[in-house]
Design an enzyme around this catalytic site. Structure first.
Site, PDB file in Angstrom:
ATOM      1  N   GLU A   1       2.147   2.728  -3.276  1.00 15.96           N
ATOM      2  CA  GLU A   1       3.611   2.728  -3.442  1.00 15.96           C
ATOM      3  C   GLU A   1       4.191   4.132  -3.395  1.00 15.96           C
ATOM      4  OE1 GLU A   1       1.393   2.403  -5.776  1.00 15.96           O
ATOM      5  OE2 GLU A   1       2.082   3.177  -7.707  1.00 15.96           O
TER       6      GLU A   1
ATOM      7  N   HIS B   1      -2.232   5.573  -4.952  1.00 12.33           N
ATOM      8  CA  HIS B   1      -0.987   4.838  -5.187  1.00 12.33           C
ATOM      9  C   HIS B   1      -0.329   4.513  -3.849  1.00 12.33           C
ATOM     10  CE1 HIS B   1      -0.614   5.059  -9.570  1.00 12.33           C
ATOM     11  NE2 HIS B   1      -1.300   6.188  -9.450  1.00 12.33           N
TER      12      HIS B   1
ATOM     13  N   CYS C   1      -4.725   1.827  -8.874  1.00 13.39           N
ATOM     14  CA  CYS C   1      -5.057   2.919  -9.802  1.00 13.39           C
ATOM     15  C   CYS C   1      -5.750   2.371 -11.054  1.00 13.39           C
ATOM     16  CB  CYS C   1      -3.815   3.743 -10.123  1.00 13.39           C
ATOM     17  SG  CYS C   1      -4.226   5.322 -10.906  1.00 13.39           S
TER      18      CYS C   1
END
Lengths: 252, 198
Positions: free
Chosen positions: B178, B176, B76
């Site tokens: 994650e 993202h 990001c």
């Protein structure tokens, strides 16, 4: 193509998930971490955790719970309830929350939106607005829906955007818990006036309600609680129906 | 070992959790010295590009990142800072990948671009092993890197933009991983595998 989001909401009280009707009459709906895991496996796009008693009881949102949730699930989640300061926001984001939802505190101190947005980015700041119809307009209610601020809800949402909110979580208090459908009139007006995403909340009872909130009222996401908690609607069925209705959704 | 850069503007909790779920050995690095012993570096980021860059400079990490030959994965805002500059706060980036970040036109669609969007692969890349065209990943951002020769995957929102970028030892993902469910975890795993194979 950017998909429309389905967001189960978990109202938290004393570490348990609860669900009430019109902000009252709470029923136990299970362990939040367990539910969070189930939802993320079933295809939820995001999760929202609202510590609904936090404002009334002047209790801070449980950082510990956020930490547990963040370890368990791998989709974005928002946490809200009684958050008043930039320091509290920082603590929750560091614990693993992706966004914080601010409600009563920004009505009393609108500058908090500017400060938090500056510090953490607009994407982390959700302005939660509880709106209730009063004659020819909608008023902003705070403190878990118990106090009428007399403020015009639409004007307030425009202000939160200008101050740096990255998203609006708009709850219709008239519809919340009634399962009679989202407030399409309110949503349509708000979506025509704002340039940030709007999550529709309050009133989801059927798959068609969710489709209408997006197709008719242009919501970017729909949030619901009890229809998912009590398995009245399965997330995957909802998403398939949305896809059939021509709405872009994320399906495995 | 994988070093996860810890700096004021980075949200490391989510990436830490994701690496723990994958069983990856990693440590947090706050200084250039601590980065020296890493096999590969993950450079997360949320929030404002300018404050992120300032805190990287304060910690002496910016210079280290510019000169390293180790694999670096920017996430990001971490990816955005690999580029030359961003119109966000008129920020000068690390400049290891050519290009300038622009802001999405809010008169066309809602900004930030927030939610699950599909990517289109433009070239083979080890980061995208077992990731298919049109797979969905989670994005949250208001600034974007325009498509370029260094885009290995693109995404479309208002305009086509870079979703995955790669130049030399520098990789970046705008989404993202994650927070992108199983596919995101796969991408993080692909990076770790690449680090240990290279």
């Amino acid at each position: 193509m950017l998909t429309k989001r389905i967001i189960p909401c978990l109202d938290i009280k004393s570490g348990r998930t609860v669900k009430g009707v019109n902000f009252e009459g709470l029923r136990d709906a299970g362990d939040p971490v367990e539910l969070a895991r189930r939802y993320s496996e079933e295809g939820a796009d995001e999760l929202v955790f609202l510590d609904i008693t936090a404002t009334l009881e002047k209790r801070r949102t449980l950082v510990e719970l956020v930490t547990r949730i963040a370890k368990e699930i791998n989709i974005p989640f928002t946490v809200g309830g009684g958050i008043k300061t930039v320091d509290e926001i920082e603590e929750l984001l560091k614990a693993g929350a992706d966004k914080v939802s601010l409600n009563s505190s920004i009505v009393k101190n609108p500058q908090l939106i500017n400060d938090a947005s500056e510090a953490f980015g607009a994407q982390a700041i959700v302005a939660a607005v509880d709106a209730k119809r009063t004659d020819d307009r909608w008023n902003v209610f705070i403190k878990g829906g118990t106090e009428d601020t007399g403020m015009d809800a639409i004007e307030w949402m425009i202000e939160t955007e200008q101050r740096g909110a990255g998203e609006i979580l708009l709850t219709s208090m008239d519809r919340d818990g009634t399962k009679s459908g989202f407030d399409a009139d309110l949503l349509s007006i708000v979506n025509s006036k704002l340039t940030i995403p709007v999550i529709a909340s309050g009133g989801a009872g059927t798959i068609q309600h969710c489709i209408d909130a997006i197709s008719i009222a242009n919501a970017d996401a729909v949030l619901a609680a009890s229809i998912f908690h009590f398995k009245e609607i399965e997330i995957v069925d909802l998403k398939k129906s949305m896809a059939n209705a021509g709405i872009p959704v994320r399906l495995d | 070992m994988i070093a996860l850069i810890k700096y004021r503007a980075g949200n490391i909790a989510s990436v830490s959790n994701a690496l723990e779920r994958l069983g990856v050995d990693f440590y947090l690095a706050e200084t250039a010295n601590e980065l020296d012993k890493a096999d590969g570096v993950i450079f997360p980021g949320v929030g404002h590009a300018y404050s992120a860059m300032e805190s990287l400079k304060e910690q002496g990490i910016a210079e280290w990142l510019k000169s390293t030959k180790k694999p670096v994965l920017g996430i990001c805002v971490g990816m955005q800072l690999l580029f030359e500059s961003s119109t966000e706060g008129d920020t000068e980036g690390l400049g290891v990948i050519p290009g300038k970040l622009l802001k999405f036109d809010a008169s066309k669609e809602k900004v930030p671009h927030m939610g699950w969007n599909s990517i289109q692969k433009q070239a083979y890349h080890p980061l995208l092993k077992d990731i298919n065209d049109e797979d969905f990943l989670y994005f949250v951002h208001s600034y974007y890197a325009p498509e370029s020769d260094f885009s290995v995957a693109t995404c479309d929102y208002i305009t086509p933009f870079t979703a995955v970028v790669s130049k030399d030892n520098y990789f970046g993902v705008q989404f993202h991983p994650e927070k992108s469910g199983k596919l995101g975890a796969q991408i993080l795993k692909n990076f770790v595998d690449y680090v240990y194979q290279s």
